[in-house]
Design an enzyme around this catalytic site. Structure first.
Site, short mmCIF file in Angstrom:
data_model
loop_
_atom_site.label_atom_id
_atom_site.label_comp_id
_atom_site.label_asym_id
_atom_site.label_seq_id
_atom_site.Cartn_x
_atom_site.Cartn_y
_atom_site.Cartn_z
N LYS A 262 -1.34 -2.41 -8.02
CA LYS A 262 -1.82 -1.34 -7.12
C LYS A 262 -1.15 -0.01 -7.46
O LYS A 262 -1.37 0.99 -6.79
CB LYS A 262 -1.52 -1.71 -5.67
CG LYS A 262 -2.36 -2.89 -5.15
CD LYS A 262 -2.14 -3.07 -3.67
CE LYS A 262 -2.61 -4.42 -3.16
NZ LYS A 262 -4.06 -4.58 -3.20
N CYS B 214 -9.23 -8.63 3.96
CA CYS B 214 -8.12 -9.58 4.23
C CYS B 214 -7.36 -9.19 5.50
O CYS B 214 -6.12 -9.30 5.53
CB CYS B 214 -7.17 -9.68 3.04
SG CYS B 214 -7.99 -10.23 1.55
N GLN C 210 0.81 -1.22 0.00
CA GLN C 210 0.00 0.00 0.00
C GLN C 210 0.84 1.27 0.00
O GLN C 210 0.29 2.35 -0.18
CB GLN C 210 -0.95 0.01 1.21
CG GLN C 210 -2.00 -1.08 1.19
CD GLN C 210 -3.03 -0.92 0.05
OE1 GLN C 210 -3.14 0.14 -0.56
NE2 GLN C 210 -3.75 -1.98 -0.24
N1 C6P Z 1 -4.82 -5.76 -0.56
C1 C6P Z 1 -7.04 -4.82 -0.59
O1 C6P Z 1 -8.15 -4.66 -1.10
P1 C6P Z 1 -1.57 -8.93 -3.73
O2 C6P Z 1 -3.00 -9.44 -3.69
O3 C6P Z 1 -0.58 -10.05 -3.59
O4 C6P Z 1 -1.30 -8.02 -4.87
O5 C6P Z 1 -1.41 -7.99 -2.44
C2 C6P Z 1 -1.64 -8.50 -1.14
C3 C6P Z 1 -1.59 -7.43 -0.11
C4 C6P Z 1 -0.56 -7.44 0.81
N2 C6P Z 1 -0.44 -6.46 1.72
C5 C6P Z 1 -1.30 -5.44 1.78
C6 C6P Z 1 -1.09 -4.37 2.81
C7 C6P Z 1 -2.37 -5.38 0.88
O6 C6P Z 1 -3.21 -4.35 0.95
C8 C6P Z 1 -2.52 -6.41 -0.08
C9 C6P Z 1 -3.70 -6.41 -1.02
C10 C6P Z 1 -6.02 -5.64 -1.34
O7 C6P Z 1 -6.73 -4.33 0.49
C11 C6P Z 1 -6.60 -6.96 -1.77
S1 C6P Z 1 -7.00 -8.00 -0.42
#
Ligand code: C6P
Length: 419
Positions: free
Chosen positions: A236, A376, A213
């Site tokens: 992201k 999550c 993030q």
């Molecule tokens: N958060 C959210 O809606 P990935 O899915 O591998 O690109 O990222 C995982 C992830 C890891 N750490 C943090 C702090 C995150 O926010 C995320 C992904 C999204 O908040 C999807 S759950």
């Protein structure tokens, strides 16, 4: 797909003008203009990233590091140019220290399950924080289960920040890993990672940073952060899905065993044994997401042209406006720091009396895309005392008009649900 030195354009950023670069923002949802406020889940893509994907498949599609024909060479150059670009983007690290993964989740699993599994024992501790996303929690739960290592947590305080006074009591020589998110995807809190890292290093712990993030929203200098390993996702930060980065100090990555075995990650193979390729290739077995990596280069160009400082400044403006407007609406509980200091643009809240899923469904009828659920982060929500929340998250193309649309739709929801 240029990798030329970034040219910073005027700041503060002109979000209204930038919106024109994102074709999807022109669409309607349920007869209303789309108001996209789910950027913490994934961001929209500027035309140049979409064009880069198309350009790759139209002009250079081939496999990387294998062929010696023109297309193979172009594909390899595009893929490796992005590695150089990422290395510059995160503070000028060595290109060998940049490993492409499928995303933050895969990068953190690589660190936890394929490295720490072999280095930890029952006498060791892993320090996490209470605000971790499952991606930086569940892999450590499984490592703790397999090794007998103990998981301990740095708590959050009533302002939704880390309770740094508790760090001293938790850190000692038995802590081998400190794994912390740079910015919470739920609370928006920006954590003092360099302070944590300095204190972790004093007791000999390694510092793993979940930058999923923060990399899209803040200038990121992994060395200044004091991190040993850092993970983030391209999708992201305007890039394609299926591409992530694990950065690690060369010495650490050198010690880590590969996690997948097969083509491209080997140096030498006989019927009896195999040796591994040099960094970073020993971690990139098989055919990677070449098109995605190539197009990520265009996303990084775009971010650099705007400037990460300008992006953060713009988001401070958005979040300040949103916090004020939500407070004015009344009946809304905000989960996260209630001022813009040390805060990013993920804004979770609860409208009293309306379930987040119902609220999100209602907002969608007004064209407003937010996320509802536990994002999550179930243990964090338990700590917050709610099973779920609604989250609006802003990015460089959001404007105060989007904040207005969110707030009008929330007001309508309150009337609809008779709150
Ligand atoms: N958060 C959210 O809606 P990935 O899915 O591998 O690109 O990222 C995982 C992830 C890891 N750490 C943090 C702090 C995150 O926010 C995320 C992904 C999204 O908040 C999807 S759950």
């Amino acid at each position: 797909m240029s990798s030329a030195a970034p040219q910073t354009i005027e700041t503060p950023l002109d979000a209204r003008r930038l919106r024109g670069d994102f074709p999807i923002l022109a669409r309607e949802v349920r007869g209303r203009p789309l108001v996209y406020l789910d950027n913490a889940a994934t961001t929209q893509k500027p035309a140049r990233v979409i064009d880069a994907l198309q350009h790759y498949y139209t002009h250079s599609n081939s496999n990387v590091h294998r062929g010696i024909h023109t297309l193979a060479d172009e594909a390899t150059q595009a893929y490796e140019a992005t590695r150089d670009h990422v290395a510059r983007f995160i503070g000028g690290v060595k290109r060998e220290e940049v490993v492409f993964t499928r995303g933050t989740t895969e990068a953190l699993n690589l660190v936890a399950n394929h490295w720490m599994l072999h280095e930890l024992g029952p006498e060791d501790k892993i320090l996490l924080t209470e605000m971790e996303h499952h991606a930086n929690l569940v892999p450590w739960l499984t490592v703790a289960k397999s090794t007998g290592a103990q998981l301990i947590y740095l708590p959050i305080d009533e302002t939704y920040r880390l309770d740094m006074d508790k760090l001293t009591g938790l850190l000692d020589e038995t802590v081998k890993i400190v794994a912390v998110s740079h910015m919470s995807n739920v609370l928006g809190t920006i954590n003092p990672v360099s302070d944590i890292a300095q204190r972790a290093h004093e007791v000999g712990a390694q510092v793993v940073v979940d930058a999923a993030q923060s990399a899209p929203h803040l200038p990121l200098d992994v060395d200044a952060l004091g991190a040993d390993l850092v993970a983030f996702s391209a999708h992201k930060m305007l890039g394609p899905t299926g591409v992530g980065v694990l950065w690690g100090r060369e010495e650490l990555l050198g010690r880590m065993e590969p996690c997948q075995f097969g083509g491209e990650m080997i140096e030498w193979v006989t019927y009896e044994k195999a040796t591994w390729a040099d960094l970073p290739h020993k971690f990139e077995a098989g055919t990677p997401n070449i098109a995605g990596v190539a197009a990520f280069d265009a996303a990084l160009d775009y971010l650099e042209e705007i400037g990460m400082e300008a992006i953060h400044e713009h988001e401070v403006e958005m979040i300040t406006c949103a916090l004020d407007r939500l407070r004015d609406l009344g009946g809304i509980r905000i989960f996260g720091p209630d001022t813009f200091e040390q805060r990013g643009s993920a804004l979770s809240f609860e409208v009293e009396g309306i379930h987040p899923h119902d609220l999100s469904t209602f907002l969608d009828t007004r064209g407003v895309a937010v996320r509802a659920g536990h994002h999550c982060a179930q243990p964090l929500h338990r700590k917050m005392g709610v099973p779920a929340s609604t989250r609006a998250s802003f990015y460089l193309y959001n404007t105060t008009d989007d904040v207005d649309s969110l707030c009008s739709a929330l007001q309508e929801a309150k009337e609809y649900f008779r709150i």
